[in-house]
Scaffold this motif. Structure first.
Motif, PDB file in Angstrom:
ATOM      1  N   ASP A   1      47.838   5.356  30.235  1.00  0.00           N
ATOM      2  CA  ASP A   1      48.308   6.687  29.849  1.00  0.00           C
ATOM      3  C   ASP A   1      47.397   7.786  30.399  1.00  0.00           C
ATOM      4  N   ALA A   2      46.095   7.563  30.322  1.00  0.00           N
ATOM      5  CA  ALA A   2      45.151   8.575  30.811  1.00  0.00           C
ATOM      6  C   ALA A   2      45.259   8.737  32.330  1.00  0.00           C
ATOM      7  N   TYR A   3      45.424   7.632  33.027  1.00  0.00           N
ATOM      8  CA  TYR A   3      45.527   7.692  34.489  1.00  0.00           C
ATOM      9  C   TYR A   3      46.799   8.422  34.911  1.00  0.00           C
ATOM     10  N   ARG A   4      47.905   8.070  34.277  1.00  0.00           N
ATOM     11  CA  ARG A   4      49.174   8.716  34.626  1.00  0.00           C
ATOM     12  C   ARG A   4      49.125  10.210  34.306  1.00  0.00           C
ATOM     13  N   ALA A   5      48.541  10.573  33.171  1.00  0.00           N
ATOM     14  CA  ALA A   5      48.472  11.980  32.790  1.00  0.00           C
ATOM     15  C   ALA A   5      47.619  12.774  33.781  1.00  0.00           C
ATOM     16  N   GLU A   6      46.524  12.191  34.221  1.00  0.00           N
ATOM     17  CA  GLU A   6      45.635  12.915  35.140  1.00  0.00           C
ATOM     18  C   GLU A   6      46.292  13.133  36.497  1.00  0.00           C
ATOM     19  N   VAL A   7      46.896  12.085  37.045  1.00  0.00           N
ATOM     20  CA  VAL A   7      47.505  12.209  38.371  1.00  0.00           C
ATOM     21  C   VAL A   7      48.741  13.100  38.317  1.00  0.00           C
ATOM     22  N   PHE A   8      49.546  12.945  37.278  1.00  0.00           N
ATOM     23  CA  PHE A   8      50.791  13.711  37.189  1.00  0.00           C
ATOM     24  C   PHE A   8      50.530  15.186  36.957  1.00  0.00           C
ATOM     25  N   SER A   9      49.488  15.519  36.227  1.00  0.00           N
ATOM     26  CA  SER A   9      49.238  16.910  35.866  1.00  0.00           C
ATOM     27  C   SER A   9      48.543  17.711  36.951  1.00  0.00           C
ATOM     28  N   THR A  10      48.024  17.052  37.979  1.00  0.00           N
ATOM     29  CA  THR A  10      47.322  17.783  39.026  1.00  0.00           C
ATOM     30  C   THR A  10      48.315  18.448  39.967  1.00  0.00           C
ATOM     31  N   ASN A  11      47.822  19.378  40.764  1.00  0.00           N
ATOM     32  CA  ASN A  11      48.669  20.108  41.711  1.00  0.00           C
ATOM     33  C   ASN A  11      48.777  19.313  43.015  1.00  0.00           C
ATOM     34  N   TRP A  12      49.913  18.686  43.220  1.00  0.00           N
ATOM     35  CA  TRP A  12      50.103  17.880  44.422  1.00  0.00           C
ATOM     36  C   TRP A  12      50.235  18.738  45.680  1.00  0.00           C
ATOM     37  N   ALA A  13      50.561  20.000  45.528  1.00  0.00           N
ATOM     38  CA  ALA A  13      50.704  20.875  46.688  1.00  0.00           C
ATOM     39  C   ALA A  13      49.356  21.338  47.228  1.00  0.00           C
ATOM     40  N   ASP A  14      48.302  21.142  46.469  1.00  0.00           N
ATOM     41  CA  ASP A  14      46.955  21.519  46.896  1.00  0.00           C
ATOM     42  C   ASP A  14      46.357  20.342  47.668  1.00  0.00           C
TER      43      ASP A  14
END
Length: 209
Positions: A62-75
């Motif tokens: 859960d922590a891994y998915r939340a961290e990757v999903f919440s970051t700005n992929w366009a950056d």
């Protein structure tokens, strides 16, 4: 000299061997048989020194998915900095999740994490290509858009734009749960390229084109 030394050594050892045979003792073997390794009837498919409970594995997923999903992929700079750490953590999760992979809840969360990374890599590749196309368009317009010192234009820009638009539609169709992240990367990249080169794609109206 070597042959003479060998003969002397042979003579010195001959009486001992004969004496041992006369006493009824077998001569000592020159080599000793190593104990045979026990045959492994059933091998474990997973061995780990560190033990994680089921709750620990779920918490880490859960922590891994939340961290990757919440970051700005366009950056892209953010992805360059954090990407290696995410890959290292993903490799670690691949190991610790194996003992509980047969459970439905753990298996479902692990499948979501795998899909998350697949979508991330695909979006990153398409967005990087869109950024390169936009940069080439800017250079082709010259200094400050005046045409001064302009570089060559991309002759098949329409083909590149259409392929990126098709990749955008394909990502939305295959991964509907990740639509916000696809829009954040590929959708926004198409909008940026549309400002420099006129073309059409399915959801261009979302960006007022």
């Amino acid at each position: 000299m070597a042959l003479r030394a060998a003969r002397t050594l042979l003579r010195a050892s001959a009486p001992r061997i004969a004496t041992g045979a006369a006493r009824g003792l077998a001569p000592a073997p020159l080599w000793r048989a190593q104990p045979a390794m026990a045959a492994v009837a059933a091998t474990r498919s997973y061995i780990s020194v560190v033990k994680y409970t089921r709750d620990d594995v779920l918490e880490k997923l859960d922590a891994y998915r939340a961290e990757v999903f919440s970051t700005n992929w366009a950056d892209y700079l953010n992805l360059v900095y954090n990407g290696p750490f995410w890959e290292c953590e993903f490799e670690k999760l691949t190991g610790i999740v194996q003992p509980y992979l047969h459970e439905p809840e753990v298996g479902e969360k692990w499948a979501e994490v795998q899909e998350l990374m697949d979508v991330l890599y695909q979006c990153e590749d398409v967005r990087d290509h869109l950024n390169e196309l936009a940069e080439l368009c800017t250079r082709a317009s010259g200094f400050m858009g005046t045409g001064y010192a302009a570089e060559e234009k991309v002759e098949n820009m329409d083909e590149h734009a259409n392929l990126c638009a098709e990749a955008y539609d394909s990502l939305l169709a295959k991964h509907p749960n990740f639509k916000p992240k696809i829009e954040q990367t590929v959708g926004h990249g198409l909008a940026v390229l549309r400002q420099k080169h006129k073309f059409k794609w399915g959801s261009m109206h979302r960006y007022f084109f």
